[in-house]
Design a protein around this motif. Structure first.
Motif, PDB file in Angstrom:
ATOM      1  N   HIS A  76      17.379   2.416   5.578  1.00  0.00           N
ATOM      2  CA  HIS A  76      18.632   3.532   5.913  1.00  0.00           C
ATOM      3  C   HIS A  76      19.498   2.907   6.107  1.00  0.00           C
ATOM      4  CE1 HIS A  76      21.708   6.465   8.257  1.00  0.00           C
ATOM      5  NE2 HIS A  76      20.815   7.741   7.623  1.00  0.00           N
ATOM      6  N   GLY A  77      20.116   1.905   7.294  1.00  0.00           N
ATOM      7  CA  GLY A  77      21.569   0.984   6.964  1.00  0.00           C
ATOM      8  C   GLY A  77      21.901   0.750   5.972  1.00  0.00           C
ATOM      9  N   MET A  78      20.710  -0.046   5.308  1.00  0.00           N
ATOM     10  CA  MET A  78      21.059  -0.705   3.684  1.00  0.00           C
ATOM     11  C   MET A  78      21.697   0.141   2.392  1.00  0.00           C
ATOM     12  SD  MET A  78      17.589  -3.092   3.310  1.00  0.00           S
ATOM     13  CE  MET A  78      17.539  -4.363   4.402  1.00  0.00           C
ATOM     14  N   GLU A  79      20.808   1.374   2.473  1.00  0.00           N
ATOM     15  CA  GLU A  79      21.220   2.323   2.196  1.00  0.00           C
ATOM     16  C   GLU A  79      22.875   3.419   2.081  1.00  0.00           C
ATOM     17  OE1 GLU A  79      16.933   4.132   0.721  1.00  0.00           O
ATOM     18  OE2 GLU A  79      17.920   4.919   2.037  1.00  0.00           O
ATOM     19  N   ALA A  80      22.663   3.292   3.571  1.00  0.00           N
ATOM     20  CA  ALA A  80      24.156   3.711   3.741  1.00  0.00           C
ATOM     21  C   ALA A  80      25.382   2.985   3.423  1.00  0.00           C
ATOM     22  CB  ALA A  80      24.304   3.893   5.466  1.00  0.00           C
ATOM     23  N   ALA A  81      25.259   1.507   3.683  1.00  0.00           N
ATOM     24  CA  ALA A  81      26.014   0.595   3.259  1.00  0.00           C
ATOM     25  C   ALA A  81      26.354   0.361   2.357  1.00  0.00           C
ATOM     26  CB  ALA A  81      26.062  -0.640   3.394  1.00  0.00           C
ATOM     27  N   ALA A  82      25.378   0.364   1.387  1.00  0.00           N
ATOM     28  CA  ALA A  82      25.352   0.674  -0.391  1.00  0.00           C
ATOM     29  C   ALA A  82      25.998   1.488  -0.832  1.00  0.00           C
ATOM     30  CB  ALA A  82      24.198   0.051  -1.127  1.00  0.00           C
ATOM     31  N   GLU A  83      25.638   2.454  -0.465  1.00  0.00           N
ATOM     32  CA  GLU A  83      26.151   3.910  -0.836  1.00  0.00           C
ATOM     33  C   GLU A  83      27.762   3.403  -0.611  1.00  0.00           C
ATOM     34  OE1 GLU A  83      25.897   8.719  -0.161  1.00  0.00           O
ATOM     35  OE2 GLU A  83      25.382   7.547   0.392  1.00  0.00           O
ATOM     36  N   LEU A 292      21.979  -0.700  12.261  1.00  0.00           N
ATOM     37  CA  LEU A 292      23.118  -2.205  11.879  1.00  0.00           C
ATOM     38  C   LEU A 292      22.808  -3.673  11.128  1.00  0.00           C
ATOM     39  CD1 LEU A 292      26.032  -2.772  12.928  1.00  0.00           C
ATOM     40  CD2 LEU A 292      25.110  -3.459  14.670  1.00  0.00           C
ATOM     41  N   MET A 293      21.631  -3.920  11.517  1.00  0.00           N
ATOM     42  CA  MET A 293      20.937  -4.753  11.336  1.00  0.00           C
ATOM     43  C   MET A 293      20.869  -4.506   9.495  1.00  0.00           C
ATOM     44  SD  MET A 293      18.248  -5.320  13.092  1.00  0.00           S
ATOM     45  CE  MET A 293      16.734  -7.421  11.964  1.00  0.00           C
ATOM     46  N   GLY A 294      20.873  -3.218   9.098  1.00  0.00           N
ATOM     47  CA  GLY A 294      20.840  -3.328   7.278  1.00  0.00           C
ATOM     48  C   GLY A 294      21.729  -3.377   6.879  1.00  0.00           C
ATOM     49  N   ARG A 295      22.999  -2.901   7.984  1.00  0.00           N
ATOM     50  CA  ARG A 295      24.432  -2.674   7.221  1.00  0.00           C
ATOM     51  C   ARG A 295      24.747  -4.303   6.990  1.00  0.00           C
ATOM     52  NH1 ARG A 295      26.843   2.578   7.294  1.00  0.00           N
ATOM     53  NH2 ARG A 295      25.385   4.634   8.577  1.00  0.00           N
ATOM     54  N   THR A 296      24.322  -4.946   8.077  1.00  0.00           N
ATOM     55  CA  THR A 296      25.247  -6.295   8.386  1.00  0.00           C
ATOM     56  C   THR A 296      24.142  -6.608   6.967  1.00  0.00           C
ATOM     57  OG1 THR A 296      25.191  -6.391  10.654  1.00  0.00           O
ATOM     58  CG2 THR A 296      25.144  -7.838   9.675  1.00  0.00           C
ATOM     59  N   ALA A 297      23.682  -6.338   7.010  1.00  0.00           N
ATOM     60  CA  ALA A 297      22.425  -7.394   6.116  1.00  0.00           C
ATOM     61  C   ALA A 297      22.721  -7.510   4.581  1.00  0.00           C
ATOM     62  CB  ALA A 297      21.301  -7.101   5.435  1.00  0.00           C
ATOM     63  N   LEU A 298      23.890  -6.223   3.888  1.00  0.00           N
ATOM     64  CA  LEU A 298      23.915  -5.558   2.975  1.00  0.00           C
ATOM     65  C   LEU A 298      25.429  -6.038   2.756  1.00  0.00           C
ATOM     66  CD1 LEU A 298      25.670  -3.195   1.020  1.00  0.00           C
ATOM     67  CD2 LEU A 298      23.595  -3.759  -0.138  1.00  0.00           C
ATOM     68  N   ALA A 299      25.870  -6.366   3.936  1.00  0.00           N
ATOM     69  CA  ALA A 299      27.729  -6.697   3.669  1.00  0.00           C
ATOM     70  C   ALA A 299      27.375  -8.445   3.574  1.00  0.00           C
ATOM     71  CB  ALA A 299      28.443  -6.743   4.852  1.00  0.00           C
ATOM     72  N   LEU A 300      27.034  -8.475   4.292  1.00  0.00           N
ATOM     73  CA  LEU A 300      26.166 -10.137   3.487  1.00  0.00           C
ATOM     74  C   LEU A 300      26.043 -10.766   2.526  1.00  0.00           C
ATOM     75  CD1 LEU A 300      24.866 -11.887   6.892  1.00  0.00           C
ATOM     76  CD2 LEU A 300      26.872 -11.571   6.495  1.00  0.00           C
TER      77      LEU A 300
END
Length: 330
Positions: A76-83, A292-300
């Motif tokens: 979910h965090g990855m998808e939110a950051a990707a969107e 937050l881990m998912g969002r951070t991974a996408l940012a990196l």
């Protein structure tokens, strides 16, 4: 696109601009193209677009177990950051199997995804290294030592294991045990190391109980075995390697009807999934910031995409947190 252009009375270039850079097209022409697209049922061929543009709008994510709520929150965090970045995430679950992980890695590379987010089940480091060297950036999640090279996002699982065990001891447990499975996984091994170190520092022996898997049914089976022991021979405090195993153990204790949590056996889980708050006895757990881990991974990953092969690797490690509930003492 030629059919759309003909129906809208515009050039193919205008259709392309509406699809890719709508801001530079007049409102009247954009409306005509959009109406033609709707009436003709046109769907852009993104594979062809990727060949022409040389890049994709998708990233691939591989998680260990899509049925585990922790990984659902991570994605979910990855998808939110990707969107937010105009990207889409395609997710594959390895089922804790290295061979399936390698299959997804191969498929994602073949599909020319912009990058890969990997919670590794143990695919060879050389496989991932080869993908990176061929131009697809990879960010590993949970296991910072899974791949030599590439950015990483992780949690200090050694500290998390220590937090859990110290909490049981501080609550009065004198016969602590840890229930685990898949010690070949980095995060499991690290949690065991942390619990062992905390027990050793307190001069207490830690019993290790191996379950068959990392799910509820395996926890229930392990709980039934513990419940079958005499009170003097069973642990009085149990640290489960994840919340799913803890939920299964608690179910076994309830079904047996002979073990009260936390009076007879105090319990601590790991991950702090949403269900941990609504178990029969709300579960004390070690929280990881999955979203937050998912969002951070996408940012990196974006940093690596934008920066290219020369982009610097970054390693972000989060600290776990003890969340106290009624399943433990103290």
């Amino acid at each position: 696109m030629k059919d759309v252009a003909r129906a809208a009375g515009v050039s193919v270039g205008t259709v392309s601009n509406v699809l890719n850079r709508p801001g530079i097209v007049s409102e009247d022409r954009r409306a005509r193209v959009e109406q033609a697209i709707a009436s003709l049922g046109y769907v852009r061929n993104d594979a062809a677009r990727q060949l022409k543009m040389g890049r994709s709008r998708t990233v691939g994510a591989i998680v260990l177990d899509s049925t585990n709520p922790f990984y659902a929150e991570l994605v979910h965090g990855m998808e939110a950051a990707a969107e937010d970045s105009g990207l889409a995430v395609i997710v594959g679950s390895s089922g804790n199997r290295a061979e399936r992980e390698e299959l997804y890695l191969s498929l994602f590379e073949e599909q020319r995804v912009r990058g890969i987010l990997l919670a590794s089940a143990g695919a060879g480091s050389e496989v991932v290294r080869g993908i990176i060297e061929r131009g697809t950036p990879v960010v590993t999640v949970e296991d910072e030592g899974a791949v030599s090279g590439g950015s990483t996002v992780s949690v200090d699982d050694v500290e998390g294991g220590g937090l859990a065990l110290r909490h049981l001891l501080e609550g009065g447990s004198q016969r602590p045990a840890m229930v685990y499975a898949r010690s070949d996984l980095h995060q499991v091994a690290a949690r065991i190391d942390g619990a062992r170190a905390a027990a050793a520092a307190a001069g207490v022996e830690l019993e290790l109980i191996e379950a068959e898997d990392l799910d509820v049914l395996a926890g229930r089976a392990a709980g039934a075995q513990v419940a079958a022991r005499s009170p003097a021979n069973r642990p009085d405090g149990v640290f489960c390697v994840n919340d799913l195993v803890a939920v299964g153990m608690m179910q076994a204790f309830v079904y047996e009807g002979r073990i009260a949590v936390p009076d007879d056996v105090a319990m601590v889980g790991y991950d702090d999934i949403a269900f941990a708050r609504s178990t029969v006895v709300p579960l004390t757990s070690i929280a990881q910031p999955a979203d937050l881990m998912g969002r951070t991974a996408l940012a990196l990953l974006e940093e690596k995409i934008v920066g290219g092969p020369g982009a610097e690797d970054r390693h972000v490690r989060f600290s776990p947190e003890l969340v106290r509930r009624e399943s433990s003492r103290g």
